[in-house]
Motif scaffolding. Structure first.
Motif, PDB file in Angstrom:
ATOM      1  N   GLU A 209       0.830  -1.210   0.000  1.00 23.05           N
ATOM      2  CA  GLU A 209       0.000   0.000   0.000  1.00 23.05           C
ATOM      3  C   GLU A 209       0.863   1.257   0.000  1.00 23.05           C
ATOM      4  O   GLU A 209       0.562   2.231  -0.702  1.00 23.05           O
ATOM      5  CB  GLU A 209      -0.943  -0.001   1.208  1.00 23.05           C
ATOM      6  CG  GLU A 209      -2.042  -1.045   1.153  1.00 23.05           C
ATOM      7  CD  GLU A 209      -1.538  -2.446   1.485  1.00 23.05           C
ATOM      8  OE1 GLU A 209      -2.235  -3.427   1.179  1.00 23.05           O
ATOM      9  OE2 GLU A 209      -0.409  -2.553   2.052  1.00 23.05           O
ATOM     10  N   ARG A 210       1.925   1.263   0.773  1.00 21.49           N
ATOM     11  CA  ARG A 210       2.796   2.445   0.810  1.00 21.49           C
ATOM     12  C   ARG A 210       3.570   2.583  -0.500  1.00 21.49           C
ATOM     13  O   ARG A 210       3.802   3.704  -0.962  1.00 21.49           O
ATOM     14  CB  ARG A 210       3.734   2.376   2.004  1.00 21.49           C
ATOM     15  CG  ARG A 210       2.985   2.432   3.319  1.00 21.49           C
ATOM     16  CD  ARG A 210       3.861   2.664   4.522  1.00 21.49           C
ATOM     17  NE  ARG A 210       3.053   2.686   5.741  1.00 21.49           N
ATOM     18  CZ  ARG A 210       3.504   3.021   6.940  1.00 21.49           C
ATOM     19  NH1 ARG A 210       4.777   3.360   7.083  1.00 21.49           N
ATOM     20  NH2 ARG A 210       2.697   3.017   7.980  1.00 21.49           N
ATOM     21  N   ALA A 211       3.955   1.467  -1.092  1.00 23.07           N
ATOM     22  CA  ALA A 211       4.610   1.532  -2.403  1.00 23.07           C
ATOM     23  C   ALA A 211       3.661   2.117  -3.439  1.00 23.07           C
ATOM     24  O   ALA A 211       4.060   2.929  -4.286  1.00 23.07           O
ATOM     25  CB  ALA A 211       5.076   0.139  -2.826  1.00 23.07           C
ATOM     26  N   ALA A 212       2.377   1.734  -3.382  1.00 21.89           N
ATOM     27  CA  ALA A 212       1.394   2.273  -4.328  1.00 21.89           C
ATOM     28  C   ALA A 212       1.207   3.771  -4.115  1.00 21.89           C
ATOM     29  O   ALA A 212       1.035   4.532  -5.077  1.00 21.89           O
ATOM     30  CB  ALA A 212       0.063   1.543  -4.168  1.00 21.89           C
ATOM     31  N   ALA A 213       1.232   4.223  -2.857  1.00 19.88           N
ATOM     32  CA  ALA A 213       1.132   5.653  -2.585  1.00 19.88           C
ATOM     33  C   ALA A 213       2.319   6.402  -3.186  1.00 19.88           C
ATOM     34  O   ALA A 213       2.175   7.521  -3.700  1.00 19.88           O
ATOM     35  CB  ALA A 213       1.063   5.890  -1.077  1.00 19.88           C
TER      36      ALA A 213
END
Length: 531
Positions: A209-213
């Motif tokens: 999720e943080r990589a996608a952000a």
């Protein structure tokens, strides 16, 4: 710790075979090499060369990653010799003939109407142009052009004629696709969801999720604090990232730490996975690639840090003038116009210095069996690069001649330029061009027969014939800079700059994959329509 090949006695080999058979029996008779290695005590050397044993087959597709026993393949194969079990990556393809070339030769001889490349691709679940061409070159099968396609047939003339006659009477089904709907726009929350579907299995250093952000940040150009506020305000972004309430969104400091911890090679794994899915839609994907480089300026808090050369990994270099920063090199697939590989070097690195790491990265990640040529501009022109390309990728490097390397090469380049200016419409092959060059050219320019320069004449003609294919790489660089912030670096650590660079390529390809999955093919190369 895995053992080495020092224990390769007959007892050890039999024990390894037994262990693999038992593992396969409990996994529906097919498993990946990685799963076998993780789930048994079988040494890595045995799994690496398992296809050479007398007991197991490896899959014809997925780069031979899946393993099955020969007994099971023989028992479950269909009438045409195939067994296609479902696996994590879709479908693994096994055939009783064991190898791709043997399978293709078998199909070419046995199919009533011969075999074409698209048919072979569908049957084997992999690209088959190169192995079919090699079989034809060795006269093991016959190739003939029919109905705007190359048909591979039996080498015996009588069987060949029967197959061609059969193909002429075949009635193909209507495969015309429906008219596409209005493509409209792509939405950032769809793009985030697309990337998440890939990152969840590829990113280990931070949460997916943080990589996608962070991918989303490449389009916005936000600071980490601004990214936090954007996620808190936008319900669709939070839903795509599985943040239920605004307070669930990581703060700016946590997002920066995620950026600092994210490993560039994990992003390259995501890039490879997404490009692999996109390239399947292009019949000529993987046949020609273009390489090129651009510069990215270093970022620092003060001008003095740049003037004193104190930014990690950066250096003074030449590219469209003098700059201080880094060089970015990419490989672009011509048919798909996608960046399939990307590397970063210090600013002083020229095309010759950046070539080998880029080719190594590309060759490690992709099947290059169908690759016909690598195209490049004069910055990559060196005999060392040409030799390395041929050795690594088994194809030529068609680079423009660098006239500064020698005066004969400069003259040859000018002669060929004038030749194509006058006769380009009449030149269909390098031999057409050679016939129109002055016959005294070699001796006139002091070039001895068999020298490197003589080879360069032929290579330069082929490069000129394929030059139009190089235009796509400039468009890719333009999209990377305009829409994903490639040249808007706000990091000082070398690893973080590389993360930013690879994130740009990942963001661009994620937009393309989103367009494909949303059935909007007109937007695959249109990041300007991401809203």
């Amino acid at each position: 710790m895995k053992t080495t090949q020092s224990d390769t006695g007959e007892n050890a080999t039999d024990s390894n075979k037994t262990a693999v058979r038992e593992f396969l029996r409990t996994h529906d008779e097919v498993a990946s090499k990685e799963a076998i290695l993780a789930g048994t005590d079988v040494p890595a050397w045995f799994i690496k060369q398992i296809a050479a044993s007398d007991s197991f087959y490896t899959s014809l597709n997925h780069n031979g990653e899946y393993v099955a026993s020969k007994h099971i393949v023989g028992r479950r194969a269909t009438h045409d010799g195939f067994w296609r079990p479902e696996v994590d990556d879709g479908t693994a393809v096994f055939h009783q003939e064991e190898t791709a070339k043997a399978t293709l030769k078998h199909l070419t001889f046995r199919r009533p109407s011969g075999l074409t490349v698209p048919e072979a691709n569908d049957l084997l679940g992999r690209r088959c142009y190169r192995p079919l061409q090699k079989l034809a070159d060795k006269n093991e099968i016959h190739a003939v052009d029919r109905q705007d396609a190359t048909v591979y047939t039996h080498s015996w003339p009588s069987r060949r004629d029967d197959q061609l006659a059969q193909r002429e009477t075949d009635q193909p089904t209507d495969a015309t696709p429906e008219d596409p709907a209005e493509d409209g726009y792509l939405y950032r929350d769809e793009l985030v969801a697309t990337f998440l579907s890939v990152a969840v299995s590829q990113i280990q250093s931070i949460s997916a999720e943080r990589a996608a952000a962070l991918v989303l940040r490449q389009f916005e150009g936000d600071s980490f604090e601004a990214l936090e506020r954007r996620l808190q305000r936008n319900h669709s972004f939070r839903e795509a990232l599985d943040y239920v309430e605004p307070e669930d969104v990581p703060d700016g400091t946590s997002l920066w730490r995620a950026f600092d911890e994210l490993r560039p090679d994990e992003l390259r794994d995501c890039l490879q996975s997404m490009c692999g899915e996109l390239l399947t839609d292009h019949e000529h994907a993987g046949e020609f690639v273009v390489i090129d480089g651009t510069h990215v300026a270093a970022w620092a808090n003060t001008r003095d840090e740049i003037e004193d050369g104190e930014v990690e990994g950066a250096s003074w270099g030449q590219h469209e003038g003098t700059f201080y920063g880094y060089k970015v090199f990419i490989v672009v697939d011509v048919a798909a116009e996608l960046p399939v590989a990307i590397t970063m070097e210090t600013g002083s690195t020229n095309g010759c210095g950046g070539f080998k790491p880029l080719i190594d990265n590309f060759e490690e990640r992709y099947d290059t069996d169908e690759l016909q040529a690598v195209l490049a501009d004069a910055g990559f022109d060196s005999q060392g690069n040409r030799d390395y390309c041929q050795d690594s990728l088994d194809c030529p490097l068609l680079g423009a001649i660098n006239p500064r390397r020698s005066s004969p090469l400069a003259t040859i380049k000018q002669e060929i330029k004038e030749l194509f200016k006058e006769h380009s419409e009449e030149i269909d092959s390098p031999y057409d061009a050679l016939e129109r060059l002055p016959q005294e050219q070699l001796s006139k320019y002091g070039v001895e027969v068999g020298s490197v320069e003589e080879t360069y004449i032929f290579q330069a003609i082929k490069e000129r014939m394929h030059r139009h294919l190089r235009a796509g790489v400039e468009r890719v660089f333009s999209r990377l800079k305009s829409f994903t912030g490639l040249d808007r670096v706000r990091a000082r650590k070398e690893n973080n700059v590389e993360t930013h660079v690879v994130l740009s390529a990942v963001a661009l390809v994620a937009a393309s994959l989103t367009a494909k999955r949303q059935n909007k093919p007109g937007l695959i190369r249109s990041p300007s329509r991401v809203i």
